[in-house]
Scaffold this active site. Structure first.
Site, PDB file in Angstrom:
ATOM      1  N   CYS A 141      62.471  41.078  16.950  1.00  0.00           N
ATOM      2  CA  CYS A 141      63.844  40.823  16.493  1.00  0.00           C
ATOM      3  C   CYS A 141      63.942  40.649  14.983  1.00  0.00           C
ATOM      4  CB  CYS A 141      64.413  39.587  17.187  1.00  0.00           C
ATOM      5  SG  CYS A 141      63.702  38.033  16.614  1.00  0.00           S
ATOM      6  N   CYS A 199      58.176  33.086  16.846  1.00  0.00           N
ATOM      7  CA  CYS A 199      59.435  33.686  16.429  1.00  0.00           C
ATOM      8  C   CYS A 199      60.508  32.604  16.464  1.00  0.00           C
ATOM      9  CB  CYS A 199      59.770  34.813  17.392  1.00  0.00           C
ATOM     10  SG  CYS A 199      61.500  35.293  17.355  1.00  0.00           S
ATOM     11  N   CYS A 214      59.078  38.421  13.381  1.00  0.00           N
ATOM     12  CA  CYS A 214      58.930  38.804  14.784  1.00  0.00           C
ATOM     13  C   CYS A 214      59.048  40.323  14.913  1.00  0.00           C
ATOM     14  CB  CYS A 214      60.004  38.127  15.622  1.00  0.00           C
ATOM     15  SG  CYS A 214      60.045  38.721  17.324  1.00  0.00           S
ATOM     16  N   ARG A 273      46.685  33.663  49.131  1.00  0.00           N
ATOM     17  CA  ARG A 273      46.758  32.413  48.399  1.00  0.00           C
ATOM     18  C   ARG A 273      48.072  32.273  47.642  1.00  0.00           C
ATOM     19  NH1 ARG A 273      45.696  30.461  43.422  1.00  0.00           N
ATOM     20  NH2 ARG A 273      44.748  28.407  43.352  1.00  0.00           N
ATOM     21  N   LEU A 331      39.051  26.131  42.041  1.00  0.00           N
ATOM     22  CA  LEU A 331      37.821  25.381  41.815  1.00  0.00           C
ATOM     23  C   LEU A 331      37.632  25.128  40.335  1.00  0.00           C
ATOM     24  CD1 LEU A 331      35.470  27.372  44.206  1.00  0.00           C
ATOM     25  CD2 LEU A 331      36.203  25.010  44.513  1.00  0.00           C
ATOM     26  N   LYS A 350      29.701  32.266  45.641  1.00  0.00           N
ATOM     27  CA  LYS A 350      31.137  32.380  45.402  1.00  0.00           C
ATOM     28  C   LYS A 350      31.466  33.859  45.530  1.00  0.00           C
ATOM     29  CE  LYS A 350      34.750  30.896  42.252  1.00  0.00           C
ATOM     30  NZ  LYS A 350      35.499  32.154  42.148  1.00  0.00           N
ATOM     31  N   GLU A 371      37.204  34.292  52.363  1.00  0.00           N
ATOM     32  CA  GLU A 371      37.381  35.345  51.376  1.00  0.00           C
ATOM     33  C   GLU A 371      37.327  36.725  52.025  1.00  0.00           C
ATOM     34  OE1 GLU A 371      37.812  33.803  48.550  1.00  0.00           O
ATOM     35  OE2 GLU A 371      37.523  35.228  46.910  1.00  0.00           O
ATOM     36  N   LYS A 394      29.385  29.265  37.638  1.00  0.00           N
ATOM     37  CA  LYS A 394      29.534  30.708  37.440  1.00  0.00           C
ATOM     38  C   LYS A 394      28.249  31.336  36.893  1.00  0.00           C
ATOM     39  CE  LYS A 394      33.276  32.201  38.006  1.00  0.00           C
ATOM     40  NZ  LYS A 394      34.588  32.124  37.380  1.00  0.00           N
TER      41      LYS A 394
HETATM   42  S1  IVH Z   1      36.144  26.780  48.303  1.00  0.00           S
HETATM   43  C1  IVH Z   1      39.341  23.611  47.830  1.00  0.00           C
HETATM   44  N1  IVH Z   1      34.121  28.465  48.593  1.00  0.00           N
HETATM   45  O1  IVH Z   1      37.106  30.993  44.635  1.00  0.00           O
HETATM   46  C2  IVH Z   1      38.299  24.620  47.530  1.00  0.00           C
HETATM   47  N2  IVH Z   1      36.030  29.189  47.380  1.00  0.00           N
HETATM   48  O2  IVH Z   1      37.935  29.938  42.087  1.00  0.00           O
HETATM   49  C3  IVH Z   1      38.662  25.969  47.962  1.00  0.00           C
HETATM   50  N3  IVH Z   1      35.897  31.486  46.600  1.00  0.00           N
HETATM   51  O3  IVH Z   1      40.434  30.448  45.537  1.00  0.00           O
HETATM   52  C4  IVH Z   1      37.732  27.034  47.624  1.00  0.00           C
HETATM   53  N4  IVH Z   1      33.910  31.938  47.443  1.00  0.00           N
HETATM   54  O4  IVH Z   1      39.195  32.354  46.698  1.00  0.00           O
HETATM   55  C5  IVH Z   1      35.345  28.263  48.077  1.00  0.00           C
HETATM   56  N5  IVH Z   1      32.310  29.872  48.965  1.00  0.00           N
HETATM   57  C6  IVH Z   1      33.528  29.660  48.450  1.00  0.00           C
HETATM   58  C7  IVH Z   1      34.204  30.664  47.749  1.00  0.00           C
HETATM   59  C8  IVH Z   1      35.463  30.382  47.218  1.00  0.00           C
HETATM   60  C9  IVH Z   1      34.935  32.418  46.762  1.00  0.00           C
HETATM   61  C10 IVH Z   1      37.146  31.687  45.864  1.00  0.00           C
HETATM   62  C11 IVH Z   1      38.387  31.224  46.542  1.00  0.00           C
HETATM   63  C12 IVH Z   1      39.050  30.282  45.576  1.00  0.00           C
HETATM   64  C13 IVH Z   1      38.414  30.669  44.294  1.00  0.00           C
HETATM   65  C14 IVH Z   1      38.458  29.539  43.298  1.00  0.00           C
END
Ligand code: IVH
Length: 724
Positions: free
Chosen positions: A433, A448, A430, A152, A98, A131, A188, A325
């Site tokens: 080396c 290096c 370096c 993944r 994401l 998330k 997840e 985030k």
């Molecule tokens: S959607 C194509 N939804 O975040 C989009 N991801 O930083 C696929 N993740 O690899 C991800 N909660 O492991 C989605 N509600 C959520 C999520 C989520 C956690 C994780 C997931 C992804 C990662 C990306």
């Protein structure tokens, strides 16, 4: 091979479940016994071929009758490849990451980009959901039966953790109701705070640093019985390959997943504008501490799935989603020492060794210091950062973590600086080396100059060469590379040595099979795994060379453009013979005229001049080139076929859009054309193949007519692009 054609080996189609169950039990027992004989006796009873035949039969039965596959099946256990652990799964559809946002402005920008890409007057709806801070898992259901679970991995290839996933209570083995024939569910795996604390207490204290590591460690257990004893949970939030759509909207599809028997996150909301999204983010952050599991942000997704399809993907992230985030967590600690690591391209990377400190639930003892400017308190232009405060050994520093990335240092507390401390003197040779370490003008990194002669670079290059997205040789990972690199009898010092290993081993008195940690079977397995990669897709070969700036995406583009190794290297040699090339834009224009080979390279969509410079410099550097040539004589690069998606009406053609498009924005038209293998240019020239002219087209249409370029209108374009 008399006994390998197993007595019960009836054809799958005529086999009933009862007989299959008997045969699975019998095979499992025989394989388990063979494993034991192999590990405890020096003379295994079964030949490798007999052993493999038993295992293949068991795998086939388990595939035909997934409900009968036992979590303790030998197909899931150690025997296979202890060092590597799990089998590999090529994802039918890549698992994406994401794009991250950190501020309200990032959210409004995201919404604006989506709107403008789609050409919408009104803001479309978005879902907002937590998330989850765990690890993603892809579950494949065929006719409602769980047949495969994969991590993944690198997004393209993950690990097969089917047996382990079956032990997770939230993951149904069978789906009920209106079930699609094929359904890949993505979500997840995570662990709650209370389960995490109980687990750590039961295991006698601090075993895992945080619930995420505990979840990852538990899912990736070789023995599924261990996974079964760990309290893992699963939230479903997406999907991969499908035989039919789940719904028209994201929220509808998630509801379908709920109806099929999955847990979905109860905080998922539908939002109608950026303000609503930001308010939902704030509300979820408010609840963060009391949720009982870790989340690290809020994910927004365009709700209308037909919009998601139109928006599509960048190389690793969808255009239709954003991870907003939560602010990074920080902590103060003492910086004990600065170490320098030497990477595969020779970059000297300073690492801060810290007094261990917990930052957002994770114990941190290392942080990156980026480069010498960062340590000295200035950025790459020389402007001060941290108001010019430098970082020294012994300083108190503020550490922060944002997501999975290596922790960083945000600030330093001068009031606690020890008396008599000295500014850090970045090494100019370096540390590995002793070669000069120099900074090219405009490069923030000191490198290096030892090249292949620097052991640190050589080892890192080899590790990269065998890594997953490169040659991916089973049983030859980073650990084994270090071992062979230091081996006086059977060394691997450069990639070509890998492919002469078996031959050199045969000539040796001290054979690999007689070594500690190896046996006849594992040595043979390693040689077979190497042999297996002697033919390798061109893109992987290019990526494996570890040339600076040449990542997986660029390697793929180069492979498809040139098709063969010989064509690529001829183009590079030809470019190298041309006059010197300035990287700067103004001068390049004048150089291009007498550098046709150079400009052929830089004209490739997705290949910039910095990358070309790096390719040319590396591949014409004498020692490097000799080493690559030795490799090329050992292997066979499989020519790259132009990608299927490129075989469209416009693949390889140069398109120009002009005038107003009414049913698709410029951005969308460009993305669509590029996805179909076309190149989109800004102006009409003799190289233009097709001009798409909307109403109001002016001078470009006139020029196209003069040059005899085909001109079409938007309706015709939409027919070609497949959405009329
Ligand atoms: S959607 C194509 N939804 O975040 C989009 N991801 O930083 C696929 N993740 O690899 C991800 N909660 O492991 C989605 N509600 C959520 C999520 C989520 C956690 C994780 C997931 C992804 C990662 C990306």
């Amino acid at each position: 091979m008399t006994d390998t054609n197993h007595d019960g080996g009836a054809d799958m189609a005529t086999l009933d479940e009862g007989r299959a169950a008997d045969e699975i039990a019998d095979l499992s027992a025989r394989i388990a016994q063979a494993n034991e004989e192999y590990h405890t006796l020096d003379a295994p009873v079964l030949s490798d071929a007999e052993y493999d035949a038993l295992k293949l039969r068991l795998l086939a039965l388990e595939r035909a009758f997934p409900q009968l596959a036992r979590p303790d099946s030998p197909t899931q256990a150690v025997g296979a490849a202890p060092a590597e652990g799990f089998g590999k799964v090529v994802h039918a559809q890549r698992m994406m990451s994401l794009e991250n946002g950190f501020s309200a402005e990032d959210v409004t920008d995201f919404v604006a980009r989506v709107r403008s890409f789609l050409g919408l007057r009104d803001t479309p709806a978005f879902t907002a959901e937590p998330k989850i801070d765990g690890l993603s898992l892809s579950l494949r259901y065929e006719n409602g039966v769980l047949v495969q679970a994969a991590t993944r991995g690198d997004g393209a290839v993950g690990e097969n953790v089917t047996a382990n996933a079956r032990t997770i209570a939230d993951i149904p083995h069978r789906l009920t109701g209106d079930v699609p024939a094929l359904l890949e569910v993505r979500g997840e795996v995570y662990m709650t705070h209370s389960d995490f604390q109980r687990l750590n207490a039961a295991e006698g204290g601090r075993v895992f640093a945080n619930p995420r590591n505990a979840a990852a460690g538990s899912l990736r257990q070789i023995d599924p019985a261990v996974t079964a004893s760990r309290p893992l949970r699963f939230f479903a939030y997406g999907w991969g390959q499908l035989s039919e759509p789940l719904a028209d909207t994201q929220i509808g599809a998630v509801q379908r997943l709920g109806a099929l028997g999955f847990q979905t996150n109860p905080l998922t909301r539908l939002c109608h504008d950026a303000d609503g999204m930001i308010a939902t983010w704030a509300a979820i952050e408010q609840q963060r501490a009391t949720l009982g599991y870790d989340i690290d942000g809020v994910v927004y997704k365009v709700n209308d799935l037909s919009y998601q399809t139109r928006l599509g993907y960048r190389s690793t992230t969808p255009r239709w989603a954003l991870a907003h985030k939560f602010p990074a967590e920080t902590a103060w600690t003492r910086l004990d020492r600065i170490d320098i690591q030497v990477g595969r391209t020779g970059a000297l990377s300073p690492i801060a060794r810290l007094e261990p400190v917990t930052v957002g639930g994770v114990v941190v003892s290392n942080a990156t210091l980026h480069n010498e400017d960062y340590i000295a308190g200035r950025d790459s232009t020389g402007a001060p950062i941290r108001e010019g405060r430098d970082i020294r050994e012994g300083d108190w520093v503020k550490v922060y973590r944002a997501g999975d990335v290596i922790p960083k240092i945000a600030d330093v507390d001068l009031s606690r600086r020890p008396q008599g401390s000295q500014p850090y003197a970045f090494p100019e040779t370096c540390p590995q080396c002793g070669s000069d370490a120099i900074r090219e003008p405009g490069d923030s990194v000191r490198r290096c100059t030892g090249g292949m002669a620097c052991p640190a670079q050589a080892v890192e290059k080899l590790k990269h060469f065998v890594s997953r997205a490169a040659f991916d040789i089973e049983g030859l990972g980073a650990k084994q590379i270090e071992m062979f690199f230091a081996d006086p009898v059977l060394p691997i010092r450069e990639p070509a040595d890998i492919f002469t290993l078996a031959q050199r081993d045969t000539r040796n008195l001290a054979r690999l099979k007689n070594r500690e940690g190896f046996g006849a079977r594992s040595a043979e397995k390693l040689f077979a795994a190497i042999e297996d990669k002697r033919r390798i897709p061109l893109a992987r070969l290019i990526f494996a060379l570890g040339i600076r700036h040449v990542g997986e995406v660029a390697a793929g583009i180069l492979a498809r453009h040139f098709g063969t190794w010989d064509a690529l290297i001829a183009a590079i040699d030809a470019a190298a013979r041309e006059p010197a090339h300035a990287a700067d834009d103004k001068t390049r224009r004048t150089v291009l005229a007498d550098s046709p080979h150079w400009s052929e390279l830089t004209a490739i969509n997705g290949i910039g001049s910095v990358l070309v410079q790096s390719l040319v410099t590396t591949l014409t550097q004498e020692a490097e080139r000799a080493s690559i040539d030795r490799l090329i004589t050992q292997i066979e690069a499989i020519p790259a076929a132009a990608r299927q998606a490129e075989e469209t009406a416009v693949s390889g053609k140069t398109l120009v859009f002009t005038g107003t498009l009414e049913r698709m924005t410029r951005a969308e038209a460009k993305a669509r054309a590029e996805a179909m293998g076309a190149k989109v240019a800004g102006s009409v020239s003799a190289k233009t193949d097709l001009l798409i002219a909307g109403p109001g087209a002016g001078s470009k249409a006139a020029k196209a007519a003069a040059l005899g370029v085909t001109v079409i209108d938007e309706d015709e374009w939409l027919r070609i692009a497949g959405s009329a």
